[in-house]
Design a protein around this motif. Structure first.
Motif, PDB file in Angstrom:
ATOM      1  N   SER A 118      32.293  45.721  29.277  1.00 40.98           N
ATOM      2  CA  SER A 118      31.495  46.855  29.745  1.00 40.98           C
ATOM      3  C   SER A 118      31.629  47.033  31.256  1.00 40.98           C
ATOM      4  O   SER A 118      31.555  48.136  31.768  1.00 40.98           O
ATOM      5  CB  SER A 118      30.032  46.675  29.364  1.00 40.98           C
ATOM      6  N   ALA A 119      31.849  45.919  31.962  1.00 40.99           N
ATOM      7  CA  ALA A 119      32.010  45.956  33.418  1.00 40.99           C
ATOM      8  C   ALA A 119      32.576  44.617  33.877  1.00 40.99           C
ATOM      9  O   ALA A 119      32.501  43.623  33.161  1.00 40.99           O
ATOM     10  CB  ALA A 119      30.675  46.217  34.111  1.00 40.99           C
ATOM     11  N   PHE A 120      33.146  44.609  35.078  1.00 41.88           N
ATOM     12  CA  PHE A 120      33.591  43.372  35.691  1.00 41.88           C
ATOM     13  C   PHE A 120      32.403  42.730  36.406  1.00 41.88           C
ATOM     14  O   PHE A 120      31.429  43.411  36.732  1.00 41.88           O
ATOM     15  CB  PHE A 120      34.711  43.640  36.690  1.00 41.88           C
ATOM     16  N   PRO A 121      32.460  41.431  36.702  1.00 41.02           N
ATOM     17  CA  PRO A 121      31.372  40.780  37.431  1.00 41.02           C
ATOM     18  C   PRO A 121      31.114  41.450  38.786  1.00 41.02           C
ATOM     19  O   PRO A 121      32.057  41.882  39.464  1.00 41.02           O
ATOM     20  CB  PRO A 121      31.871  39.346  37.617  1.00 41.02           C
ATOM     21  N   ALA A 122      29.844  41.514  39.158  1.00 39.81           N
ATOM     22  CA  ALA A 122      29.451  42.217  40.382  1.00 39.81           C
ATOM     23  C   ALA A 122      29.824  41.479  41.663  1.00 39.81           C
ATOM     24  O   ALA A 122      30.212  42.101  42.645  1.00 39.81           O
ATOM     25  CB  ALA A 122      27.957  42.494  40.361  1.00 39.81           C
TER      26      ALA A 122
END
Length: 94
Positions: free
Chosen positions: A43-47
């Motif tokens: 869903s997303a890469f690590p922040a």
């Protein structure tokens, strides 16, 4: 001396070069085009990773070969790669 956090973990995401869009310096691959180690769609890469490694066709790339956000990775001139070339991004998080 810097403080070293006691826990480190790596998260890997994989796709192929054909999943990207754009040309030249604007070529990018959305995080949602990648799968996780568990085989789920990302869903997303690590922040805020400690660092990340980019592998193109199994070869680690230099730090200037990409830029990354939580939503996408930009690989300048990645559009010149064959569509089936594997792309792996490994994040080290703490």
């Amino acid at each position: 001396m810097p403080i070293v956090k006691p826990f480190m973990n790596s998260l890997r995401f994989s796709t192929t070069a054909g999943a990207g869009t754009g040309t030249g310096a604007a070529y990018n691959i959305l995080a949602t085009a990648f799968t996780t180690d568990a085989g789920a769609v990302a869903s997303a890469f690590p922040a805020s990773p400690a660092y990340y490694n980019l592998y193109i066709n199994g070869q680690i790339q230099t730090g200037d070969a990409s830029t990354i956000t939580t939503a996408a990775i930009t690989i300048p001139d990645g559009d010149t790669l064959s569509a089936l070339i594997p792309i792996v991004v490994e994040f080290v998080v703490n």
